[in-house]
Structure formats: C-alpha cells, structure tokens
Design a protein around this motif. Sequence first.
Motif, PDB file in Angstrom:
ATOM      1  N   TRP A   1       0.846  -1.205   0.000  1.00  0.00           N
ATOM      2  CA  TRP A   1       0.000   0.000   0.000  1.00  0.00           C
ATOM      3  C   TRP A   1       0.878   1.251   0.000  1.00  0.00           C
ATOM      4  N   ASN A   2       1.932   1.253   0.820  1.00  0.00           N
ATOM      5  CA  ASN A   2       2.840   2.403   0.851  1.00  0.00           C
ATOM      6  C   ASN A   2       3.574   2.579  -0.472  1.00  0.00           C
ATOM      7  N   GLU A   3       3.959   1.463  -1.093  1.00  0.00           N
ATOM      8  CA  GLU A   3       4.638   1.539  -2.385  1.00  0.00           C
ATOM      9  C   GLU A   3       3.713   2.112  -3.459  1.00  0.00           C
ATOM     10  N   ALA A   4       2.439   1.730  -3.394  1.00  0.00           N
ATOM     11  CA  ALA A   4       1.458   2.279  -4.334  1.00  0.00           C
ATOM     12  C   ALA A   4       1.296   3.780  -4.125  1.00  0.00           C
ATOM     13  N   LEU A   5       1.310   4.213  -2.888  1.00  0.00           N
ATOM     14  CA  LEU A   5       1.196   5.633  -2.565  1.00  0.00           C
ATOM     15  C   LEU A   5       2.374   6.410  -3.162  1.00  0.00           C
ATOM     16  N   ILE A   6       3.579   5.901  -2.958  1.00  0.00           N
ATOM     17  CA  ILE A   6       4.775   6.569  -3.480  1.00  0.00           C
ATOM     18  C   ILE A   6       4.745   6.607  -5.006  1.00  0.00           C
ATOM     19  N   TYR A   7       4.325   5.522  -5.619  1.00  0.00           N
ATOM     20  CA  TYR A   7       4.258   5.443  -7.075  1.00  0.00           C
ATOM     21  C   TYR A   7       3.273   6.482  -7.626  1.00  0.00           C
ATOM     22  N   SER A   8       2.120   6.630  -6.949  1.00  0.00           N
ATOM     23  CA  SER A   8       1.128   7.617  -7.375  1.00  0.00           C
ATOM     24  C   SER A   8       1.669   9.032  -7.248  1.00  0.00           C
ATOM     25  N   VAL A   9       2.385   9.308  -6.165  1.00  0.00           N
ATOM     26  CA  VAL A   9       2.960  10.642  -5.966  1.00  0.00           C
ATOM     27  C   VAL A   9       3.928  10.975  -7.099  1.00  0.00           C
ATOM     28  N   GLU A  10       4.740   9.994  -7.513  1.00  0.00           N
ATOM     29  CA  GLU A  10       5.680  10.222  -8.610  1.00  0.00           C
ATOM     30  C   GLU A  10       4.945  10.486  -9.921  1.00  0.00           C
ATOM     31  N   LYS A  11       3.823   9.767 -10.145  1.00  0.00           N
ATOM     32  CA  LYS A  11       3.024  10.002 -11.350  1.00  0.00           C
ATOM     33  C   LYS A  11       2.464  11.419 -11.360  1.00  0.00           C
ATOM     34  N   ILE A  12       1.942  11.848 -10.221  1.00  0.00           N
ATOM     35  CA  ILE A  12       1.348  13.184 -10.121  1.00  0.00           C
ATOM     36  C   ILE A  12       2.406  14.250 -10.410  1.00  0.00           C
ATOM     37  N   GLN A  13       3.582  14.092  -9.809  1.00  0.00           N
ATOM     38  CA  GLN A  13       4.635  15.094  -9.972  1.00  0.00           C
ATOM     39  C   GLN A  13       5.097  15.195 -11.421  1.00  0.00           C
ATOM     40  N   GLU A  14       4.996  14.088 -12.150  1.00  0.00           N
ATOM     41  CA  GLU A  14       5.442  14.074 -13.541  1.00  0.00           C
ATOM     42  C   GLU A  14       4.540  14.939 -14.420  1.00  0.00           C
ATOM     43  N   TYR A  15       3.261  15.083 -14.034  1.00  0.00           N
ATOM     44  CA  TYR A  15       2.294  15.763 -14.895  1.00  0.00           C
ATOM     45  C   TYR A  15       1.678  16.996 -14.247  1.00  0.00           C
ATOM     46  N   THR A  16       2.365  17.591 -13.309  1.00  0.00           N
ATOM     47  CA  THR A  16       1.861  18.817 -12.697  1.00  0.00           C
ATOM     48  C   THR A  16       2.980  19.844 -12.616  1.00  0.00           C
ATOM     49  N   GLY A  17       2.590  21.073 -12.283  1.00  0.00           N
ATOM     50  CA  GLY A  17       3.563  22.135 -12.066  1.00  0.00           C
ATOM     51  C   GLY A  17       4.383  22.466 -13.294  1.00  0.00           C
ATOM     52  N   GLN A  18       5.596  22.911 -13.050  1.00  0.00           N
ATOM     53  CA  GLN A  18       6.474  23.366 -14.124  1.00  0.00           C
ATOM     54  C   GLN A  18       6.821  22.246 -15.102  1.00  0.00           C
ATOM     55  N   ARG A  19       6.795  20.979 -14.631  1.00  0.00           N
ATOM     56  CA  ARG A  19       7.112  19.866 -15.529  1.00  0.00           C
ATOM     57  C   ARG A  19       6.100  19.784 -16.670  1.00  0.00           C
ATOM     58  N   LEU A  20       4.807  19.944 -16.335  1.00  0.00           N
ATOM     59  CA  LEU A  20       3.770  19.876 -17.364  1.00  0.00           C
ATOM     60  C   LEU A  20       3.926  21.027 -18.347  1.00  0.00           C
ATOM     61  N   ILE A  21       4.156  22.228 -17.823  1.00  0.00           N
ATOM     62  CA  ILE A  21       4.301  23.395 -18.695  1.00  0.00           C
ATOM     63  C   ILE A  21       5.528  23.241 -19.593  1.00  0.00           C
ATOM     64  N   ALA A  22       6.610  22.696 -19.029  1.00  0.00           N
ATOM     65  CA  ALA A  22       7.824  22.480 -19.817  1.00  0.00           C
ATOM     66  C   ALA A  22       7.580  21.469 -20.938  1.00  0.00           C
ATOM     67  N   LYS A  23       6.770  20.428 -20.657  1.00  0.00           N
ATOM     68  CA  LYS A  23       6.439  19.448 -21.690  1.00  0.00           C
ATOM     69  C   LYS A  23       5.699  20.135 -22.842  1.00  0.00           C
ATOM     70  N   TRP A  24       4.691  20.928 -22.492  1.00  0.00           N
ATOM     71  CA  TRP A  24       3.923  21.645 -23.510  1.00  0.00           C
ATOM     72  C   TRP A  24       4.846  22.474 -24.407  1.00  0.00           C
ATOM     73  N   GLU A  25       5.648  23.311 -23.754  1.00  0.00           N
ATOM     74  CA  GLU A  25       6.469  24.258 -24.513  1.00  0.00           C
ATOM     75  C   GLU A  25       7.527  23.536 -25.334  1.00  0.00           C
ATOM     76  N   GLY A  26       8.041  22.422 -24.802  1.00  0.00           N
ATOM     77  CA  GLY A  26       9.027  21.648 -25.560  1.00  0.00           C
ATOM     78  C   GLY A  26       8.413  21.015 -26.791  1.00  0.00           C
ATOM     79  N   TRP A  27       7.220  20.460 -26.644  1.00  0.00           N
ATOM     80  CA  TRP A  27       6.540  19.830 -27.786  1.00  0.00           C
ATOM     81  C   TRP A  27       6.191  20.854 -28.861  1.00  0.00           C
ATOM     82  N   MET A  28       5.772  22.056 -28.440  1.00  0.00           N
ATOM     83  CA  MET A  28       5.376  23.070 -29.426  1.00  0.00           C
ATOM     84  C   MET A  28       6.570  23.617 -30.202  1.00  0.00           C
ATOM     85  N   LYS A  29       7.763  23.533 -29.632  1.00  0.00           N
ATOM     86  CA  LYS A  29       8.963  24.023 -30.324  1.00  0.00           C
ATOM     87  C   LYS A  29       9.454  23.033 -31.366  1.00  0.00           C
ATOM     88  N   ASN A  30       9.131  21.756 -31.154  1.00  0.00           N
ATOM     89  CA  ASN A  30       9.627  20.719 -32.075  1.00  0.00           C
ATOM     90  C   ASN A  30       8.882  20.747 -33.411  1.00  0.00           C
TER      91      ASN A  30
END
Length: 525
Positions: free
Chosen positions: A496-525
Amino acid sequence: MYYFIPAWYGSERIWNSRVTPWYWTQATIEFDETIHQLRVFQEAGVERKLVIPHYCPQLRYDLHRQDLLETDYLSIFDHIQGISPHQEMLPIQVEDLEWPAHTSFTYTPFQIVAFCRGQEIASIDLGVDGNILSVRRVKDKETVYVQYLDDRGFISSVIYYKEGSPYFQDYLNPEGDWVLRELLTDASHMVFVNEAFQKQFKRETYPDMGEVVAEKLKANLGDLVPGQDCLVITAHPVNLPFVQQVGLGVSKVLSFYGQRQPLSQEDSSLHFSLKEVDLVITDSEKTKQDLLDLAPSLASKIHRLTSFDSRLRLGSSQERKESKIFFHLDEKDLPSQSVLQKMFEILAKNPLFEVIFAIYNASDETVAALDHHLEDLASKMGIASLGVQVDSRELGENHLLEDASLFEKKQDRYKVRNFFNENDIIKELEQTRLIVDVSEEPNLYTQIAGISAGIPQINRTHTEYVDHLKNGYVLGDMGEELETAVDYFLRDLKPWNEALIYSVEKIQEYTGQRLIAKWEGWMKN
C-alpha cells in the motif's frame, strides 16, 4: 499568455449554462482537463485567461467551486451585454427586488415564495450559499416570466412565457435594458438586436445565438499576439470552428478528454483542426492511437498527457483501524453476481473492512433497485446484516462489552451511495483505502481521483493510469483473484505504501512546471 476555451456548455441549450438551485443535484461529474490545466498554470503563476463563450450568470460562483477564482476570465456574454470587466459586485437580498405593495415572503425548505393579498406571485430559487439564482413570476398559477440574476448583483436575463412554454429570452445590460432577444420556440431560435445597441453588432438579426458568439469571439481573439500568446481549445464539436478565429503565428493547442469529441473519418472540421494546431493533447493512449489512425502524418504533434485533480490530497485512511473500499459501479456495466458475492465473502471474513458501492448520476429508482439487489444477495448468503463474530481485542479499548469477549458487530458494513459531483467523491476518498472498479472500461474520473489521492486501484482492464502491482492490481480472473488483490493491498502495509509513493511520482510528472515544460518543448519541435 495562455487562453483556455473550455467546453462547459449546457446540455439542453448549448449557449446557456443551466442555473441549478441548491436542492437539485447536478447530474454530472464536472472535472475535465481544462480544470486541471488551469489549476496547474495558476499554481505555477503563469499568465492565463479563461475564455467563456456561453451565457453563465453564476460564473464567479462556478469558478470558486472549482478553485479557479484567481484565474482571470474573458466572458463573451459580458461583451454582448455591455458588462464592464470592473463591474462592482453588490450583495442583493430578496427585498431589494421590485415587489408590489403588501408583498409577504414565506420561507419553505426549498424556496422563498412571495404572496400578495393571499395570492402567490413569485417563487425564488437560491444557490448553495444562499445567493439568489432566479425569480419565477406567477399570475393565476401560471408562469409569466423568469428572471435570472447575475452573481454580481443584477438581473441578467429574463425568459418570457407564452401558453405555459418559454417564448423568448431577453439578455440585459446592468441598467436593465435588453440588448439581445432570442426566440425559444420549436420553429425558430432567431436572435434580434435592440436598435439602441445596433452599433455594437454587425447585423440586425442572427439565425441563432451561435452566430452572435462566433462574431464576438473572433473580435476578442483577434487581439492575440503572434509569438507571445497561445490558445488552448478543448476538443468539442462546438469548439472546433474556434481554431480559425485567431491570426497567423498564434500557437494553438487542441485538448481531448473522455468521449467529448467524436472521432470520425468523415468529420472535415476535425481533420482541419488537427492540421491547424501546433500541439494535440490526449488524456488516454487509446484516444492518441485513434487520432494517429485518423491522421498518421501528424504523429509528431500528438501526445498523451494525464490530468489529475489537484483538489485531492493524500488521504488519511492509514489513520483508521477500518479499511474502507470504494467499489465503483457502472450503471450500464454492473459486475456479475459472482463478483458481488465474492465481495461480500471478503467482507464477512474481514470484520474491519467496509465497502461503499459508489454509482454516479443514477436515478433514485436505479439506486433503490441496486440496494434491494445487494440486500437480497447478502440475505441468500446468510449474511444479511454482515454481522461477524469479532474478538474484543480487534476492536481496541474504546469498545465496551457486556459479558462475553465475543459479540456480533451489527454496524453497517456496506452502503450504496449515489454521487453527483466531484466534491462529494473527494470527501469520500479522504478515508478510502482501496478502489475497486471491475467495469470493462474503468471510470476515467475514478482513476484520476485514485491516483490524485494516492489510493491503489483494482481493475479488470489494463489502462495507462494503473500499473499492475505498482499503484494497482489488474485482475486476470475476477472470481479467483479479487480476494487476492484486496489482500495484497490491505493485509500488508508495504504494498500500500509503495502504491502511494508510485502515485505521488506520477502526479509530480504531470503537474507544475514539468507539465508546462512538456507543452512548450513539444510546441517548439
């Protein structure tokens, strides 16, 4: 600056957002990717503006409910009605409206009813916070007209009735003068412009409200600056034409979510939009693949990006002795009797387990039938009350026993709940330990909510949201493996704890500056 055009249209009238009194449940889960994207940009402090094409007199209240009140907005109907962006918000009471002499008010559990000399003359509907939404004016028990209030404190529009049915709707400016008049008959939805405001429009009449919105939207989006501004359009049949409303050089993003936009080879508007935009975002791998099948030459601009509900926080289920299981039921794809029976058997074996059978937007009749079915099933299994012999040591020091160390625990071990909005689901998930959804296609919002709250999930179908033995369990055989999957997450704290940590890593990958950086990187390509 990023400009976002959502698809929050009315179900009955596209350009009218329905005003819902507090005693009506809104039969929809409102969360979509625009809400997620706006919250991410809001928290990151990136300049953004919400563009609202439809009529929504309670817009500020709706934004507050979605935690988006800090985001600036551009309302097309504010421009149509001549409402200043700096319009002062005034508190308004029932007594502030116009009433004949000798009017009295009766406060019922649902509405405020106005009487004059013993005759009902109006009924007032309120919102959840007690704000006035609408006033239905009555004469001889027949509706004459309904006034809709703007949440800034003035009457925004009026629907007039003829022979018991809506006849036309007047859209007013803050001074009470009508600007547009929209027919509401079966034969016509023509829109007329008041002569006093003719200079603000290109035509005297329009075939429908969509033509008015398109004219005003084009005028407002024409101010976007190439190379600086970006228009983010949610994929919806109504929204696709908006792709053409901006000038050359303005970046455009088209965002797909759920089943909102049909994907058809014959849809020329869809094909045109896919070619015109700089980036296409999808919420699922399936939608991405379907788009690639439609337009294989555009593979470089089509990307999957998960949406999460940032209102959800990691829950407090670990603080409870009991383990709550959130069992989602799809009204059109109910699990087999053997699966439900297995769930009851798991409950009977585990005195500290409890189950919420969750169904979304169902009718009272459906919920009652489901409740009755579950009671019958439990009764046939001989565990109608789900009473279980429990050792007093399992219950802790707060439970008092009379004579014996064993007793039958009679509390409700399961219940059926019908959810109509995300806030109620969020509240329920705060103390949920495990989510089960064995539908052929797991509910999208339930999966998003589960990851957002760090709750492991059990599904029968693999999706990109749940990875087997990481943040969930994908069943091979529902009858045989359901108990194994439940035990895997609820018997041992480590998975259960491992699932919690895994979910937190997923959330961090697609929120905040990381998400915005993905958008801007894709639009430049």
